[in-house]
Design an enzyme around this catalytic site. Sequence first.
Site, short mmCIF file in Angstrom:
data_model
loop_
_atom_site.label_atom_id
_atom_site.label_comp_id
_atom_site.label_asym_id
_atom_site.label_seq_id
_atom_site.Cartn_x
_atom_site.Cartn_y
_atom_site.Cartn_z
N ARG A 177 -24.98 -19.30 73.57
CA ARG A 177 -25.96 -20.37 73.31
C ARG A 177 -26.43 -21.03 74.60
O ARG A 177 -25.73 -21.00 75.61
CB ARG A 177 -25.42 -21.38 72.31
CG ARG A 177 -24.11 -22.02 72.63
CD ARG A 177 -23.84 -23.15 71.64
NE ARG A 177 -23.13 -22.71 70.45
CZ ARG A 177 -21.84 -22.97 70.24
NH1 ARG A 177 -21.14 -23.64 71.12
NH2 ARG A 177 -21.25 -22.54 69.14
N ARG A 250 -3.01 -3.81 65.07
CA ARG A 250 -2.64 -4.30 66.38
C ARG A 250 -1.58 -5.37 66.17
O ARG A 250 -1.73 -6.22 65.28
CB ARG A 250 -3.88 -4.88 67.08
CG ARG A 250 -3.69 -5.13 68.55
CD ARG A 250 -3.68 -3.84 69.34
NE ARG A 250 -3.51 -4.14 70.76
CZ ARG A 250 -2.80 -3.41 71.59
NH1 ARG A 250 -2.18 -2.32 71.18
NH2 ARG A 250 -2.71 -3.74 72.87
N ARG A 281 -3.64 -15.17 75.91
CA ARG A 281 -3.92 -16.61 75.91
C ARG A 281 -2.63 -17.41 75.86
O ARG A 281 -1.58 -16.91 75.45
CB ARG A 281 -4.85 -17.01 74.76
CG ARG A 281 -4.47 -16.48 73.41
CD ARG A 281 -5.62 -16.68 72.41
NE ARG A 281 -5.36 -15.91 71.21
CZ ARG A 281 -6.27 -15.66 70.27
NH1 ARG A 281 -7.49 -16.12 70.37
NH2 ARG A 281 -5.96 -14.95 69.21
N GLU A 301 0.68 -15.33 74.20
CA GLU A 301 0.40 -14.33 73.16
C GLU A 301 0.19 -12.97 73.82
O GLU A 301 -0.78 -12.77 74.55
CB GLU A 301 -0.86 -14.79 72.42
CG GLU A 301 -1.14 -14.04 71.16
CD GLU A 301 -2.29 -14.69 70.38
OE1 GLU A 301 -2.32 -15.92 70.20
OE2 GLU A 301 -3.18 -13.93 69.97
N TYR A 349 -10.77 -7.94 58.94
CA TYR A 349 -10.53 -8.95 59.97
C TYR A 349 -11.01 -10.30 59.43
O TYR A 349 -11.98 -10.86 59.88
CB TYR A 349 -11.31 -8.53 61.22
CG TYR A 349 -10.98 -9.26 62.51
CD1 TYR A 349 -10.11 -10.34 62.55
CD2 TYR A 349 -11.57 -8.86 63.69
CE1 TYR A 349 -9.84 -10.98 63.75
CE2 TYR A 349 -11.32 -9.49 64.89
CZ TYR A 349 -10.45 -10.55 64.91
OH TYR A 349 -10.21 -11.20 66.10
N ASP A 351 -11.03 -14.29 58.53
CA ASP A 351 -10.57 -15.60 58.97
C ASP A 351 -9.98 -16.32 57.76
O ASP A 351 -10.18 -15.89 56.62
CB ASP A 351 -11.75 -16.42 59.52
CG ASP A 351 -12.21 -15.92 60.88
OD1 ASP A 351 -11.40 -15.30 61.58
OD2 ASP A 351 -13.38 -16.16 61.23
N1 UDP Z 1 -12.96 -12.03 73.39
C1 UDP Z 1 -13.25 -11.85 74.72
N2 UDP Z 1 -12.92 -12.83 75.62
C2 UDP Z 1 -12.32 -13.99 75.23
C3 UDP Z 1 -12.05 -14.18 73.86
C4 UDP Z 1 -12.36 -13.19 72.96
O1 UDP Z 1 -13.78 -10.84 75.11
O2 UDP Z 1 -12.05 -14.85 76.10
C5 UDP Z 1 -13.33 -10.95 72.43
C6 UDP Z 1 -12.19 -9.97 72.21
O3 UDP Z 1 -12.74 -8.68 72.03
C7 UDP Z 1 -11.58 -10.47 70.92
C8 UDP Z 1 -12.80 -10.96 70.15
O4 UDP Z 1 -13.64 -11.49 71.16
O5 UDP Z 1 -10.91 -9.46 70.22
C9 UDP Z 1 -12.50 -12.04 69.12
O6 UDP Z 1 -11.74 -13.06 69.71
P1 UDP Z 1 -11.28 -14.38 68.96
O7 UDP Z 1 -10.46 -15.17 69.91
O8 UDP Z 1 -12.49 -15.03 68.40
O9 UDP Z 1 -10.45 -13.82 67.73
P2 UDP Z 1 -8.91 -13.96 67.29
O10 UDP Z 1 -8.11 -13.07 68.19
O11 UDP Z 1 -8.55 -15.40 67.45
O12 UDP Z 1 -8.93 -13.46 65.89
#
Ligand code: UDP
Length: 368
Positions: A177, A250, A281, A301, A349, A351
């Site tokens: 954005r 995964r 993270r 994680e 996948y 939420d």
């Molecule tokens: N992603 C990325 N960089 C980041 C965070 C996420 O490239 O800093 C990509 C990565 O491919 C990930 C996808 O976005 O699998 C979804 O991430 P998100 O954190 O939204 O999903 P979660 O793992 O929390 O389900």
Amino acid sequence: MSKKYDYLIVGAGLYGSVFAHEATKKGKKCLVIDKRTHRGGNVYCENKNGINVHKYGAHIFHTNDKEIWDYLNQFAEFNNYINSPVSISKGKLYNLPFNMNTFNQLWGVTKPSEAKQIIDEQVAKYGVKKPQNLEEQALSLVGKDVYEALIKEYTEKQWGRKATELPAFIIKRLPLRFTFNNNYFRDKYQGIPVGGYNVIIEGLLKDIEVKLNVDFFEDREELEKLADKVVFTGKIDEYFDYQYGELEYRSLRFEHEELEMDNYQGNAVVNYNDLEYKFTRIIEHKHFEFGTQKNTIVTREYPEKWDRSKEAYYPVNDTKNSELYNQYKKLSETKGNVIFGGRLAEYKYYDMHQVVGASLARVKKELA
Ligand code: UDP
């Protein structure tokens, strides 16, 4: 002879708990079982020194659907937490999701038109018309700089494979954005339940029989005899004894640590893009609830390869696995007395809000 329960619900996560709650409300008798020692599946929080620790990774609730929002608000009040993660890449910190702050940090630009121009140039140079994989999708959406600084390595760590071998849709979750808005989600409603997710689960499962430490697969025949119908929320391939082969998942490993300081990283979620960090993270739980405790608890994680001994956290929705899932889905449709639902049984996948929505829709159809 009628059986003791109308529904045996396998899995006390969000899908199973919502189903059980609604079915019970309609006068059905439910037994919920879970192989873990607690309710709540992956939304379960463990309270440690006043901090709700998201034991199975960060769960931030968000939805655009007022019905789902109101539904959960019956059980808990939500605080006004807004997810604004940051990402560390090559020693520098960037705001997420990709927005004017990120573009300023990357290129020094201060105006949307300047950022757009850079992205447009890069998309024109590296993008493709019909992206076939995650790398092509990212290059076509955000260009090379954002992709290399904030996506490529994170993604390859997270999924354990090249970005060129991943489905494009995963990256569509990441918004782009041209405002200075660090809110990760676009949804109208967002927050963390006050008191943690357990409050919601307790509310959903109030007055419902729940047996913990019960592994469906260890006593399947006896358990199935107890109810007219089964609601199964585990892995669909395992339900069918992997007869067409294993679906890929995964897994994750969580390393929790309590630190003797009140604030470790200043934010609930800090992503680490670079491959040199094996984790993707670090979560600092107290910030989800604006905690003021003396100590803090952080969780690193680590993405991991899944095998049958590990927890399956993410489905891998590439073509190969999606085709395999479709075979299982077809088979599942022949089982009139079993309902398959949730992230693992639908191999989606999802939420949290989607899980709640799917469960509400299914139970409504079931009891119509
Ligand atoms: N992603 C990325 N960089 C980041 C965070 C996420 O490239 O800093 C990509 C990565 O491919 C990930 C996808 O976005 O699998 C979804 O991430 P998100 O954190 O939204 O999903 P979660 O793992 O929390 O389900």
